[in-house]
Write a protein that holds these residues in place. Structure first.
Motif, PDB file in Angstrom:
ATOM      1  N   GLY A  46      -2.157  14.221 -40.683  1.00  0.00           N
ATOM      2  CA  GLY A  46      -3.438  13.813 -40.573  1.00  0.00           C
ATOM      3  C   GLY A  46      -4.536  15.080 -40.243  1.00  0.00           C
ATOM      4  N   TRP A  47      -3.503  16.131 -39.739  1.00  0.00           N
ATOM      5  CA  TRP A  47      -4.329  17.247 -39.164  1.00  0.00           C
ATOM      6  C   TRP A  47      -3.946  18.523 -40.111  1.00  0.00           C
ATOM      7  N   ALA A  48      -3.309  18.431 -41.177  1.00  0.00           N
ATOM      8  CA  ALA A  48      -2.713  19.402 -41.877  1.00  0.00           C
ATOM      9  C   ALA A  48      -3.904  20.086 -42.903  1.00  0.00           C
ATOM     10  N   ARG A  49      -4.898  19.383 -43.132  1.00  0.00           N
ATOM     11  CA  ARG A  49      -5.995  20.099 -43.976  1.00  0.00           C
ATOM     12  C   ARG A  49      -7.125  20.394 -42.985  1.00  0.00           C
ATOM     13  N   GLU A  50      -7.868  21.448 -43.191  1.00  0.00           N
ATOM     14  CA  GLU A  50      -8.720  22.051 -42.444  1.00  0.00           C
ATOM     15  C   GLU A  50     -10.110  20.918 -42.629  1.00  0.00           C
ATOM     16  N   GLU A  51     -10.353  20.485 -43.671  1.00  0.00           N
ATOM     17  CA  GLU A  51     -11.319  19.386 -43.797  1.00  0.00           C
ATOM     18  C   GLU A  51     -11.127  18.148 -43.136  1.00  0.00           C
ATOM     19  N   ASP A  52      -9.810  17.886 -43.051  1.00  0.00           N
ATOM     20  CA  ASP A  52      -9.443  16.639 -42.048  1.00  0.00           C
ATOM     21  C   ASP A  52      -9.579  16.690 -40.639  1.00  0.00           C
ATOM     22  N   ARG A  53      -9.173  18.173 -40.254  1.00  0.00           N
ATOM     23  CA  ARG A  53      -9.623  18.607 -38.772  1.00  0.00           C
ATOM     24  C   ARG A  53     -10.906  18.491 -38.556  1.00  0.00           C
ATOM     25  N   VAL A  54     -11.627  19.050 -39.433  1.00  0.00           N
ATOM     26  CA  VAL A  54     -13.157  18.956 -39.027  1.00  0.00           C
ATOM     27  C   VAL A  54     -13.565  17.604 -39.055  1.00  0.00           C
ATOM     28  N   ARG A  55     -13.390  16.870 -39.971  1.00  0.00           N
ATOM     29  CA  ARG A  55     -13.621  15.473 -40.070  1.00  0.00           C
ATOM     30  C   ARG A  55     -13.245  14.633 -38.713  1.00  0.00           C
ATOM     31  N   LYS A  56     -12.112  14.838 -38.271  1.00  0.00           N
ATOM     32  CA  LYS A  56     -11.630  14.075 -36.872  1.00  0.00           C
ATOM     33  C   LYS A  56     -12.359  14.650 -35.919  1.00  0.00           C
ATOM     34  N   TYR A  57     -12.691  15.743 -35.886  1.00  0.00           N
ATOM     35  CA  TYR A  57     -13.422  16.325 -34.691  1.00  0.00           C
ATOM     36  C   TYR A  57     -14.646  15.736 -34.553  1.00  0.00           C
ATOM     37  N   VAL A  58     -15.424  15.661 -35.780  1.00  0.00           N
ATOM     38  CA  VAL A  58     -16.710  15.167 -35.623  1.00  0.00           C
ATOM     39  C   VAL A  58     -16.551  13.681 -35.319  1.00  0.00           C
ATOM     40  N   ARG A  59     -15.624  12.842 -35.858  1.00  0.00           N
ATOM     41  CA  ARG A  59     -15.417  11.574 -35.662  1.00  0.00           C
ATOM     42  C   ARG A  59     -15.398  11.361 -34.082  1.00  0.00           C
ATOM     43  N   TYR A  60     -14.301  11.969 -33.353  1.00  0.00           N
ATOM     44  CA  TYR A  60     -14.217  11.938 -31.948  1.00  0.00           C
ATOM     45  C   TYR A  60     -15.489  12.301 -31.135  1.00  0.00           C
ATOM     46  N   GLN A  61     -16.090  13.395 -31.512  1.00  0.00           N
ATOM     47  CA  GLN A  61     -17.438  13.704 -30.980  1.00  0.00           C
ATOM     48  C   GLN A  61     -18.589  12.550 -31.005  1.00  0.00           C
ATOM     49  N   THR A  62     -18.347  11.966 -32.065  1.00  0.00           N
ATOM     50  CA  THR A  62     -19.446  10.674 -32.428  1.00  0.00           C
ATOM     51  C   THR A  62     -18.909   9.349 -31.606  1.00  0.00           C
ATOM     52  N   LEU A  63     -17.606   9.227 -31.801  1.00  0.00           N
ATOM     53  CA  LEU A  63     -17.122   7.892 -31.153  1.00  0.00           C
ATOM     54  C   LEU A  63     -16.740   7.985 -29.726  1.00  0.00           C
ATOM     55  N   ASP A  64     -16.309   8.960 -29.291  1.00  0.00           N
ATOM     56  CA  ASP A  64     -16.033   9.279 -27.960  1.00  0.00           C
ATOM     57  C   ASP A  64     -16.418  10.434 -27.384  1.00  0.00           C
ATOM     58  N   PRO A  65     -17.843  10.711 -27.205  1.00  0.00           N
ATOM     59  CA  PRO A  65     -18.245  11.986 -26.804  1.00  0.00           C
ATOM     60  C   PRO A  65     -17.920  12.586 -25.255  1.00  0.00           C
ATOM     61  N   GLU A  66     -17.707  11.425 -24.410  1.00  0.00           N
ATOM     62  CA  GLU A  66     -17.389  11.736 -23.168  1.00  0.00           C
ATOM     63  C   GLU A  66     -15.948  11.730 -22.927  1.00  0.00           C
ATOM     64  N   ALA A  67     -15.236  11.565 -24.086  1.00  0.00           N
ATOM     65  CA  ALA A  67     -13.703  11.470 -23.907  1.00  0.00           C
ATOM     66  C   ALA A  67     -13.130  10.505 -22.798  1.00  0.00           C
ATOM     67  N   ARG A  68     -13.756   9.487 -23.019  1.00  0.00           N
ATOM     68  CA  ARG A  68     -13.375   8.309 -22.018  1.00  0.00           C
ATOM     69  C   ARG A  68     -11.989   7.633 -22.174  1.00  0.00           C
ATOM     70  N   TYR A  69     -11.615   7.650 -23.546  1.00  0.00           N
ATOM     71  CA  TYR A  69     -10.486   7.123 -24.257  1.00  0.00           C
ATOM     72  C   TYR A  69      -9.537   8.249 -24.845  1.00  0.00           C
ATOM     73  N   GLY A  70      -9.858   9.593 -24.552  1.00  0.00           N
ATOM     74  CA  GLY A  70      -8.954  10.393 -25.206  1.00  0.00           C
ATOM     75  C   GLY A  70      -8.949  11.724 -24.077  1.00  0.00           C
ATOM     76  N   TRP A  71      -8.761  12.894 -24.728  1.00  0.00           N
ATOM     77  CA  TRP A  71      -8.398  13.992 -23.665  1.00  0.00           C
ATOM     78  C   TRP A  71      -9.637  15.140 -24.452  1.00  0.00           C
ATOM     79  N   LYS A  72     -10.497  15.215 -23.393  1.00  0.00           N
ATOM     80  CA  LYS A  72     -11.282  16.344 -23.845  1.00  0.00           C
ATOM     81  C   LYS A  72     -11.130  17.651 -24.310  1.00  0.00           C
ATOM     82  N   GLU A  73     -10.209  18.278 -23.728  1.00  0.00           N
ATOM     83  CA  GLU A  73      -9.532  19.475 -23.762  1.00  0.00           C
ATOM     84  C   GLU A  73      -8.878  19.374 -25.177  1.00  0.00           C
ATOM     85  N   GLN A  74      -8.156  18.393 -25.469  1.00  0.00           N
ATOM     86  CA  GLN A  74      -7.549  18.134 -26.835  1.00  0.00           C
ATOM     87  C   GLN A  74      -8.450  18.147 -27.828  1.00  0.00           C
ATOM     88  N   TYR A  75      -9.540  17.389 -27.707  1.00  0.00           N
ATOM     89  CA  TYR A  75     -10.536  17.216 -28.824  1.00  0.00           C
ATOM     90  C   TYR A  75     -11.161  18.637 -28.884  1.00  0.00           C
TER      91      TYR A  75
END
Length: 240
Positions: A196-225
């Motif tokens: 899921g992270w192997a292509r740059e376009e997928d990494r960008v897409r996932k980065y944007v997705r997490y910034q949109t769905l979990d902007p305060e990192a309530r459910y994930g890890w901010k530094e990892q995002y």
């Protein structure tokens, strides 16, 4: 009935459970072609695809019993709802074993050699290590990316009478109900390659997705995002 067909009918029965969305040009073909020999049935939730994902599932799983549910719009913004849907559709077919993999996760081929032995023991949950591939040939390993240091459940024996409870979060809720942590388990050698992270376009897409769905990192890890788009991550060559 020939010997191969007789053996397949008498082996432990695996139902592949998967969620897919716009996977036609990603890793779905490789995943289904790899896993097909090991499974006896598939239950797939197509979560609002707008490409040929559903048709690809039907093509690659022809001859294998398939339940394909097509959501008209994606439910991923509320992941626990989507995972519950996946679970309910899967247990509706009365599975023996459930192999829960995403469309960009591929089990190493040694699983095929060990399949029946692993599923014939007293354990009711089989744990593997997952490697976050940062290219086709290397995985990431640093302070923020070390999923492969731990074993996690991918394959469980379904207990019809068990009460199954979920981690009720809209993101990062887990692929299985929390209740499966109480099942007797074993950790095994086969590994899961997560592309899921192997292509740059997928990494960008996932980065944007997490910034949109979990902007305060309530459910994930901010530094990892924030580390997703690191320019020079530490990569380790994959070895078979």
């Amino acid at each position: 009935m020939d010997e191969q067909e007789h053996s397949a009918r008498n082996r432990p029965h695996i139902t592949l459970s998967m969620i897919v969305r716009n996977e036609e040009k990603r890793y779905l073909r490789q995943a289904l072609e790899t896993h097909r020999p090991w499974i006896d049935r598939a239950v797939i939730i197509d979560d609002g695809s707008t490409d040929g994902t559903a048709a690809m599932c039907r093509e690659l799983l022809e001859g294998i019993p398939l339940v394909l549910v097509e959501n008209p719009t994606s439910r991923f913004s509320d992941e626990v709802r989507l995972r519950k849907q996946q679970w309910e559709e899967t247990i509706a077919v009365n599975p023996e074993w459930i192999l829960n993999l995403d469309a960009d996760e591929i089990l190493t081929t040694d699983f095929g050699e060990l399949r029946d032995v692993l599923l014939s023991g007293p354990e009711e949950a089989i744990y593997f290590r997952l490697f976050d591939m940062w290219s086709e040939t290397a995985y990431r390993e640093d302070a923020f990316w070390q999923a492969h240091a731990y074993y996690r459940p991918f394959l469980i024996k379904y207990r019809p009478g068990m009460v199954y409870e979920w981690k009720e979060t809209p993101q990062h809720c887990g692929r299985f109900p929390l209740s499966i942590q109480h099942l007797p388990y074993a950790c095994h050698v086969p590994r899961v390659k997560h592309y899921g992270w192997a292509r740059e376009e997928d990494r960008v897409r996932k980065y944007v997705r997490y910034q949109t769905l979990d902007p305060e990192a309530r459910y994930g890890w901010k530094e990892q995002y924030e580390s997703i788009l690191d320019a020079e991550p530490r990569l380790i060559p994959w070895t078979d």
